[in-house]
Every structure is written in C-alpha cells, then in structure tokens.
Scaffold this motif. Structure first.
Motif, mmCIF file in Angstrom:
data_model
loop_
_atom_site.group_PDB
_atom_site.id
_atom_site.type_symbol
_atom_site.label_atom_id
_atom_site.label_comp_id
_atom_site.label_asym_id
_atom_site.label_seq_id
_atom_site.Cartn_x
_atom_site.Cartn_y
_atom_site.Cartn_z
ATOM 1 N N VAL A 1 0.854 -1.185 0.000
ATOM 2 C CA VAL A 1 0.000 0.000 0.000
ATOM 3 C C VAL A 1 0.888 1.233 0.000
ATOM 4 O O VAL A 1 2.060 1.179 0.412
ATOM 5 C CB VAL A 1 -0.930 -0.006 1.227
ATOM 6 C CG1 VAL A 1 -1.874 -1.193 1.175
ATOM 7 C CG2 VAL A 1 -0.129 -0.020 2.517
ATOM 8 N N PRO A 2 0.421 2.388 -0.474
ATOM 9 C CA PRO A 2 1.277 3.574 -0.558
ATOM 10 C C PRO A 2 1.899 3.967 0.777
ATOM 11 O O PRO A 2 3.057 4.398 0.824
ATOM 12 C CB PRO A 2 0.323 4.652 -1.083
ATOM 13 C CG PRO A 2 -0.704 3.898 -1.860
ATOM 14 C CD PRO A 2 -0.885 2.614 -1.141
ATOM 15 N N ASP A 3 1.172 3.834 1.904
ATOM 16 C CA ASP A 3 1.732 4.197 3.210
ATOM 17 C C ASP A 3 2.994 3.407 3.496
ATOM 18 O O ASP A 3 4.031 3.959 3.896
ATOM 19 C CB ASP A 3 0.703 3.949 4.309
ATOM 20 C CG ASP A 3 -0.451 4.941 4.240
ATOM 21 O OD1 ASP A 3 -0.327 5.915 3.483
ATOM 22 O OD2 ASP A 3 -1.460 4.719 4.926
ATOM 23 N N GLN A 4 2.916 2.090 3.299
ATOM 24 C CA GLN A 4 4.080 1.253 3.556
ATOM 25 C C GLN A 4 5.170 1.489 2.506
ATOM 26 O O GLN A 4 6.366 1.425 2.823
ATOM 27 C CB GLN A 4 3.681 -0.216 3.574
ATOM 28 C CG GLN A 4 2.894 -0.632 4.804
ATOM 29 C CD GLN A 4 2.718 -2.138 4.893
ATOM 30 O OE1 GLN A 4 2.624 -2.814 3.874
ATOM 31 N NE2 GLN A 4 2.674 -2.657 6.112
ATOM 32 N N ALA A 5 4.791 1.770 1.267
ATOM 33 C CA ALA A 5 5.783 1.987 0.223
ATOM 34 C C ALA A 5 6.645 3.217 0.529
ATOM 35 O O ALA A 5 7.876 3.199 0.358
ATOM 36 C CB ALA A 5 5.096 2.146 -1.133
ATOM 37 N N VAL A 6 6.013 4.301 1.021
ATOM 38 C CA VAL A 6 6.772 5.522 1.338
ATOM 39 C C VAL A 6 7.724 5.264 2.508
ATOM 40 O O VAL A 6 8.906 5.598 2.461
ATOM 41 C CB VAL A 6 5.811 6.679 1.649
ATOM 42 C CG1 VAL A 6 6.578 7.882 2.164
ATOM 43 C CG2 VAL A 6 5.017 7.048 0.396
ATOM 44 N N ALA A 7 7.196 4.648 3.586
ATOM 45 C CA ALA A 7 8.047 4.382 4.753
ATOM 46 C C ALA A 7 9.183 3.433 4.397
ATOM 47 O O ALA A 7 10.324 3.611 4.842
ATOM 48 C CB ALA A 7 7.197 3.812 5.882
ATOM 49 N N LEU A 8 8.893 2.411 3.572
ATOM 50 C CA LEU A 8 9.933 1.463 3.187
ATOM 51 C C LEU A 8 10.997 2.144 2.324
ATOM 52 O O LEU A 8 12.196 1.898 2.488
ATOM 53 C CB LEU A 8 9.303 0.285 2.423
ATOM 54 C CG LEU A 8 10.279 -0.769 1.904
ATOM 55 C CD1 LEU A 8 10.983 -1.469 3.056
ATOM 56 C CD2 LEU A 8 9.543 -1.809 1.045
ATOM 57 N N ALA A 9 10.546 3.016 1.408
ATOM 58 C CA ALA A 9 11.499 3.707 0.561
ATOM 59 C C ALA A 9 12.406 4.629 1.385
ATOM 60 O O ALA A 9 13.625 4.714 1.148
ATOM 61 C CB ALA A 9 10.753 4.509 -0.505
#
Length: 587
Positions: A468-476
């Motif tokens: 999901v975008p929330d996790q994608a931003v934090a992971l990036a």
C-alpha cells in the motif's frame, strides 16, 4: 423432496434422475401388464398343447376306445357263450377278423384260469398267473402292458373287464389284447399350429408305460426326468417344461383318457410353450425396460432442446463475462421458451450496465491517478527546491560542522524527493510494486553516492511484492537512509570498489524482509577513509526506528560473516487495510 448434494452433477443429470423417477411407475405398470399378457399367452398355449395332444394321439385313442368297446361287448355276450367253447371261440374269431390287425387275442378267462374260449382256438392255462390272481382278488377294469405276451409272444396291451352271469355272480373276465406294433403303425394324426409331438405314450396310475407311438424303448428317452409318471397320474390335464434323460428340454402334456386307469403323455419340443413374439427369448422386464429407456431418452432430448442447450449458452456467456471478457456476442437462444428469453434479456441488460459502470469507474480511477501523480510531482519539485535552498546556504556556511550537517539534511531531502519521483513513475494507484520502486530508489542513491574515488558494486534482488502507498513511502525512506549509511561505510578493498547488497523477499512465515549489506574490512587491513563499522548516528538511528515503527516492523543491524547487515522485517498490509486507514483519516 429430493435433497441434492453438491457433487451430484449438473442440471442434465438431475433432470434425468427426476424424469427417470417419474417414468418408473409407468415402467412398473408396463412390466405388470407384460407379465399378465405372458401368463395369458402361456395359459392359451398350455390349453392348446393339451388339445393338440389329443388330436395327435387320436389314432391310438381310437384304438383304445375301440378295444374298450369290444371288451364291454364281450363282457355282455360271453355269459351266454361260455358254456359252448366251440361257438364261443368261433364268435371271438369272427370279431377278431372283423377288426383286422387291431387285436392279437380275444378271449374269455374263467376264474379257474383254463381258457377254452379264445380267438386263437387253442386252450390256454393261466391258473398260475399273477395277473389273474390280482383280478380275482379285486375285480375291476384293468389295463396291462406285457412286453412278452404269453399267448401272442409279442409286446401287447391287454384290456380286461369283469364278466358276470344273470345273477350278478363273477364268472370270469373278458380279455382284449392289442399288439404294440399296431400302436406304432397308426402313427400320429396331423395337429395345428403347435407342431407335431415327439412321442405320445400311455401309462397307468402306477406309472407304467403301456403304449408308445415310437416304441417303448425309444419312448423312455423322451419321458420327463424331473416328474415321476406315478405323480402325474390323477392329473386333470396339465402341461409343463422339463428335461429328458438325455438333458434336452422338452414340453410335456398329460391328459387323462380313462380316469384312474389310463393317462396320455405327449412330449414336444421345448419351444412349443414359447409364443412367437418380437422379443422372443428376452426376459419379461426387457420390453418395459426398453420402453422406460426410450421414454427417458425422449424426455431428455426434449429437456436438452428446450432448456439445457439454452442454459449452457447462457452459462458460457456468464462465465466469459466473469473472467473479464467484455466483448460478448449477443445471445442467440433459438427456439427458447419465453421465460429463458426473459432471463437472457435481463442478463444482457445487466452486462451492459456493468460495462458502463466499469467504464465510469475507470475514468474516476484515471482521474484520481492523475491527481495523485501530480501531487507526487509537486512534492518532488518542492523538495528539490528545498535542496537547492540548502545548497545555497551550504556555500555560506563558515564551519565544517555546519557544512556537514547541512549536506546531510540536503541528501535526505534529495532522497525524499527521489522517493516521490519514483512514486510518481510507478504504475497503479492503490498498490505499489516493490520490484519497480526499490530498484529505482537504490539506483538513485547509488548514483548520488558514486564518485571517481568511490565505486560500488550493487547486488539487487527484489521480489514482486505489492504494498500500500503508506508502507511503500516508509519502506522507501528506510531503504534510502540505510543504503546511504552502507555507501558511506562500505570497505572498498584493494580495487577501490565496495560491494553493497539489497534484497527484499517474503519469508515462509508471512512477513517481508528488507536486507541491506555492505562489506567490512578484514582485521589488519588499512581502511581509507574512516572506520568500516558505522559509528553510532543518533539521528539516523532515530529515523530508522521511526520508519520501522510506521511499518509495524522491527529492524536490527550489526556485523555478520564479514558484512555489516541491516535487517527490517514487517507484515505487508492488505490493500483493504490501507484504504480503511485513509477513510479514518478523512475529516
């Protein structure tokens, strides 16, 4: 009510079972009617074969009836002739000549057994005969077969009747002997549709065969093996199937000629009791079963042409639509009932509405995707603008510590701008593919950190995992921070090239694992520049912990087998969970 299990098949099987159950009573009625018809036919055949037996044995029956009449006539006339043996013998000889070869002996047997009145003219002594002793003890009409006649010397059938005087006293017996050869010579009379019998025999109540149209020896081979003749005596007339001593099946008929004294048995081919019919030789249930199967086939064909074929066409169209096919040809339910046509029309209206709604939804999604991309693009531009401002301030810094701090902030801002640029470039709007996002982040950070003096060899392995975008931003952000540390502190070795690894995989337990590694210098090696183990960076440590907390995961870092390893493990959130968080965040 029939309760169907899930695996009992489709509509065709169920219709077949129901129609079979509906047609079963008709098949049972047909079977009962067939049995009744066969029983009636069998009764007709049995009556016919009894009549045919009498017709076939008519020559022998006529001879027996003639002999009985002769014996009765002699019993009435012999009391007047018995006192004159010469006149009596002449009379009997005349009767024998009139009968031709029908009789081999006519005579009067007195109670003492001294025969002086006979058609042969010669006297005979039967005083010691068991036959005469039996008649004296029990005077009665008696039929006797003698394979070796004492007077004629041939096989004979003897008919004897008691003779009484005017006072009613028993004085002797009239005796009429018929040669067996005469019975065989007379043969069988023509019969009707049943055919000719194989043999016709006569027997007495004791079961002794008296006469046979084909000879006594041959007749023994045609008698029923499963029925004793003595058991058949007394029958009022019956027919049955049995096997002869040679094992062949035959039809037999028993008719009483002289009830209690003489019976007629005929032997026929076994098919004499089989009525010719279309299904000859088939069991009684064969025709009802064929009717049931034919009716079931007709009903199934009707159901297939009127229901099943149209339902299969409708099912194929629904299945194709459910699998994503949107270019469906119009349903052609040729010959379908009105109800099925109404269902097909309702389905076509539904598919048109669904296709239209999907098109509208795709337009809305496209618009949202465009807006989301625009947001990421503007955030990226703003972050790049901030990085440019920091770069201007960096040139005015007077101390090395200020320049290092501002450069560190500038790199983090550029990393954040890179993340938003990659989010702008990645496909989709509600989920982000890690194998598209993370390689670009890694390549960009590697590009920033690479100089002619600092070369890196990147080992990148990223599985296709959707976030999901929330996790994608934090992971990036976590990857950018961790990879920045790895580039700064990796040992470049003698060749001046440092090995850096990034892997992102799904574990067997379910969570995903991000792993960032850099090489460490062996003990005693000269390191240039700076220490190989990353020094504790309080701010960077806090950033990594914050990003891991946003992902609901945990991270660890430390040396391991000649490498410095940074691990991050977290459970990937479902797409629905991300959308729910967005809804809760909305005012």
């Amino acid at each position: 009510m029939i309760r169907w299990r899930r695996g009992t098949g489709g509509l065709g099987l169920r219709l077949t079972v129901i129609m079979g159950a509906v047609l079963t009573p008709l098949a049972v009625l047909s079977y009962a009617q067939t049995l009744a018809t066969e029983r009636a036919a069998e009764n007709r055949l049995r009556a016919a074969i009894l009549g045919e037996t009498l017709m076939a044995a008519a020559p022998q029956v006529d001879l027996l009836m003639q002999a009985r009449g002769t014996a009765v006539a002699l019993a009435a006339s012999l009391p007047q002739l018995a006192t004159d043996p010469a006149a009596c013998s002449a009379y009997l000889r005349h009767v024998a000549e009139e009968a031709g070869n029908d009789y081999s002996f006519l005579g009067f047997v007195p109670l003492d057994g001294q025969i002086r009145c006979a058609s042969t003219g010669a006297p005979h002594d039967l005083s010691a005969s068991a036959w005469l002793a039996d008649l004296r003890e029990n005077p009665r009409p008696k039929l006797t077969v003698n394979r070796d006649g004492p007077l004629s010397g041939t096989s004979i059938l003897n008919l004897s009747l008691p003779v009484t005087d005017d006072a009613g006293r028993l004085i002797g017996f009239s005796s009429v002997s018929m040669p067996q050869s005469e019975f065989q010579a007379r043969g069988l009379a023509p019969t009707g549709s049943v055919g000719q019998p194989l043999a016709v025999v006569t027997f007495d109540p004791a079961g002794t065969v008296l006469t046979a149209t084909n000879g006594l020896e041959a007749a023994a081979r045609l008698l029923p093996a499963g029925h004793a003749l003595s058991d058949l005596a007394g029958a009022r007339g019956e027919s049955f199937l049995d096997r002869a001593p040679d094992g062949q099946r035959h039809a037999f008929a028993v008719v009483p000629l002289w009830p209690g004294e003489l019976y007629l048995l005929s032997s026929w081919p076994a098919d004499a009791l089989d009525e010719p019919r279309l299904l000859s030789g088939w069991p009684p249930f064969a025709f009802p079963a064929l009717m049931w199967a034919a009716s079931l086939a007709v009903a199934w064909i009707a159901a297939h042409s009127q229901v099943l074929r149209q339902i299969r066409a409708l099912r194929a169209s629904i299945t194709a639509f459910a699998e994503g096919e949107r270019r469906l040809p119009p349903l052609r339910l040729t010959g379908a009932a009105n109800e099925l046509r109404d269902v097909a029309e309702a389905y076509e209206r539904m598919t048109r509405a669904v296709v239209q709604d999907e098109a509208d939804l795709e337009n809305v999604i496209h618009q949202k995707e465009v807006l989301l991309r625009e947001v990421h693009h503007r955030v990226k531009n703003n972050l790049q603008l901030i990085a440019s401002i920091l770069n201007m301030q960096l040139r005015r810094a007077r101390t090395d510590e200020a320049r290092a701090a501002m450069r560190n902030v500038q790199e983090r801002v550029l990393s954040l701008a890179t993340i938003h640029r990659e989010l702008y470039l990645t496909s989709g709007q509600t989920d982000i593919r890690a194998d598209e996002l993370l390689p670009r982040i890694a390549a960009h950070v590697l590009k920033i950190g690479t100089t002619p003096e600092r070369q890196f060899d990147l080992d990148l392995r990223v599985d296709e995992i959707r976030l999901v975008p929330d996790q994608a931003v934090a992971l990036a952000l976590f990857l950018a921070e961790g990879l920045d540390k790895a580039l700064k502190h990796a040992w470049r070795g003698p060749r001046g090239i440092a090995a850096v690894g990034v892997s992102f995989t799904r574990t067997a337990e379910g969570p995903v694992l991000l792993r960032v590694t850099n090489t460490l210098a062996p003990e005693g090696a000269v390191t240039d520049p700076g220490p190989m183990l990353p020094a504790s960076d309080g701010f960077g440590e806090k950033l990594l912990a914050a990003f891991a907390s946003q992902l609901d995961g945990s991270f660890s870092r430390g040396p391991e087998a000649g490498q410095y390893v940074l691990r991050l493990s977290f459970p990937p959130a479902a797409l629905e969970a991300g959308e729910e968080r967005h809804r809760r965040a909305e005012p």
